[in-house]
Design a protein around this motif. Structure first.
Motif, short mmCIF file in Angstrom:
data_model
loop_
_atom_site.label_atom_id
_atom_site.label_comp_id
_atom_site.label_asym_id
_atom_site.label_seq_id
_atom_site.Cartn_x
_atom_site.Cartn_y
_atom_site.Cartn_z
N TYR A 139 -43.40 2.37 -14.46
CA TYR A 139 -44.28 1.24 -14.17
C TYR A 139 -45.07 1.48 -12.89
N LEU A 261 -39.37 -4.07 -7.75
CA LEU A 261 -38.81 -4.68 -8.96
C LEU A 261 -37.34 -5.02 -8.74
N ASP A 288 -37.12 -9.01 -12.73
CA ASP A 288 -38.20 -8.35 -13.46
C ASP A 288 -37.71 -7.72 -14.75
N VAL A 312 -44.96 -6.39 -16.33
CA VAL A 312 -44.47 -5.01 -16.37
C VAL A 312 -44.86 -4.36 -17.69
#
Length: 453
Positions: A139, A261, A288, A312
């Protein structure tokens, strides 16, 4: 919900032979030589009970391995698996799909809080954790922050047995045999202090400040290098450590401050163990990502996965539409039998209000287990949801031996299955447990601990 072994046993079954040769199976997380000298065999299960080859009923105080939340061999789940096996035994999840995979993903996403809207399927908690860690690093890469590769776990954390999971995990015995593990990993301190938290019911008052250690770690490495923090909301396998009040909220705030995150490993705490679909709901914190497994099928078929927040997921959905967005997955991701089992298990949880039942039983459970305080060698008791831990004093010459004896004698003499880690007894019964059965568990343990030397 059966209240006794007799109710669950039904008609007698024929005895099952114990295999003549036990050597071929290298058993996981088991002292193999000790077990094979005097095995503890189980051959059948129903509702709250396991059964030995000779037909003796053993109350399951552990929901298998924290997983059979709806109880054993529940008819709707069994029927769903049987029907699915006869209809579609396997379908690839790479480039193809089957309807139940999408149905299960929608059901799980609907249970998750906030905008945790997308589900990536794996086959175990270990695979779920490694998936989440890879998603976190990928990510940051796809959004142009490829320097964010560092992962932060916690001391005493358990995140499965993959290299990613044991790297961010913090249980020494799970790490020490396997070399240097992943580079670029740091650890928060664990949250337990017997001095400040002994015999706590629910979440302890002391310890929220320990989340502030994340600020120190981020300052040491710089936020631009940190991809994710992963914690269990309730640390389970290490001996049941409920989060201090306010601790998870502070972690969330620090992660938000630095663009990091936050991953909750809910392989144990998910699907009703703490009275809610996910512990994130109990604690009012939206991570997350949420890792899940175990209770998603009530243990009937292996399945795990990660629930991911929409931003995400959306970060990957760019570029040519014919190109794979995330180069990751498993042959058995969203296996048809697992999906069928999960849909049936989720129906049982809903139709029997088992999450609500767990909430209603929590104070009954806490009172019963804390009633063991004062017994010989009991140093601490912790309860939260339908989970409990009892810390026993270690024998000077053999750490872990007292709890091991307790586990063995509980099975052979008290008709009760318990789990141990070191000298800690862990209890995590199926969510169908009744008030009467809670009393039976406590009575069995009282008699056992009173005679354990």
């Amino acid at each position: 919900m059966p209240s006794s072994a007799a109710a669950a046993l039904g008609s007698p079954t024929s005895q099952t032979e114990i295999p003549n040769d036990l050597e071929a199976f290298w058993m996981p997380f088991t002292p193999n030589r000790s077990f094979k000298k005097n095995p503890r065999m189980i051959t059948r299960a129903k509702d709250m009970f396991y059964y030995t080859p000779e037909g003796r009923a053993v109350m399951d105080g552990t929901a298998g391995l924290w997983c059979t939340n709806a109880g054993h061999n529940r008819e709707p789940i069994v029927a769903a698996i049987q029907a699915q096996a006869a209809e579609l035994d396997y379908a690839p999840a790479f480039q193809f799909g089957h309807p139940k995979a999408f149905s299960v993903a929608s059901r799980i996403a609907a249970l998750a809080p906030g905008d945790l809207d997308h589900v990536f399927f794996a086959n175990s908690g270990s695979e779920a954790v490694d998936t989440a860690l890879k998603i976190a690093i990928a990510y940051n890469n796809v959004r142009g922050q490829g320097t964010r590769t560092r992962l932060i776990g916690r001391e005493r954390g358990y995140h499965g047995v993959g290299f990613g999971g044991i790297s961010v995990g913090g249980i020494v015995s799970n790490r020490k045999q396997f070399g240097t593990l992943l580079a670029g990993v740091d650890h928060l301190p664990h949250t337990y202090s017997r001095e400040h938290q002994a015999f706590t019911v629910g979440e302890p008052e002391w310890g929220a400040h320990l989340a502030d250690e994340l600020e120190r770690i981020v300052t040491l490495h710089d936020a631009s290098t940190v991809a994710a923090v992963i914690v269990e909301p309730m640390a389970g396998s290490t001996g049941v450590l409920p989060p201090p009040k306010g601790y998870l909220q502070r972690l969330r705030a620090i992660c938000d401050k630095h663009g990091i995150l936050l991953i909750f490993d809910e392989v144990i705490s998910g699907f009703g163990r703490l009275g809610f679909a996910f512990a994130a709901e109990r604690y009012g914190v939206v991570p997350d990502m949420i890792c899940f497994a175990k209770g998603v099928t009530s243990g009937a078929v292996p399945m795990g996965g990660v629930v991911v927040r929409k931003p995400v997921y959306d970060a990957f959905m760019h570029g040519p539409e014919h190109v794979i967005e995330l180069f990751h997955g498993y042959t058995y991701s969203a296996h048809p039998l697992a999906c069928a089992a999960s849909l049936a298990a989720l129906d049982v949880y809903r139709d029997e209000d088992l999450f609500g039942h767990a909430r209603r039983m929590e104070p009954v459970w806490a009172e019963a287990i804390h009633g063991l305080r004062g017994l010989p060698n009991v140093l601490d008791i912790r309860t939260v949801g339908l989970v409990a831990a009892i810390d026993l004093a270690s024998r000077p010459d053999a750490v872990g031996a007292r709890a091991y004896e307790a586990m063995d004698r509980a099975f052979r003499e008290a008709d009760l299955m318990i789990r141990i880690t070191g000298d800690t007894i862990a209890l995590t019964p199926p969510l169908i447990i009744s008030e009467t059965q809670i009393g039976e568990v406590a009575d069995k343990l009282r008699k056992l601990l009173s005679t354990l030397h």
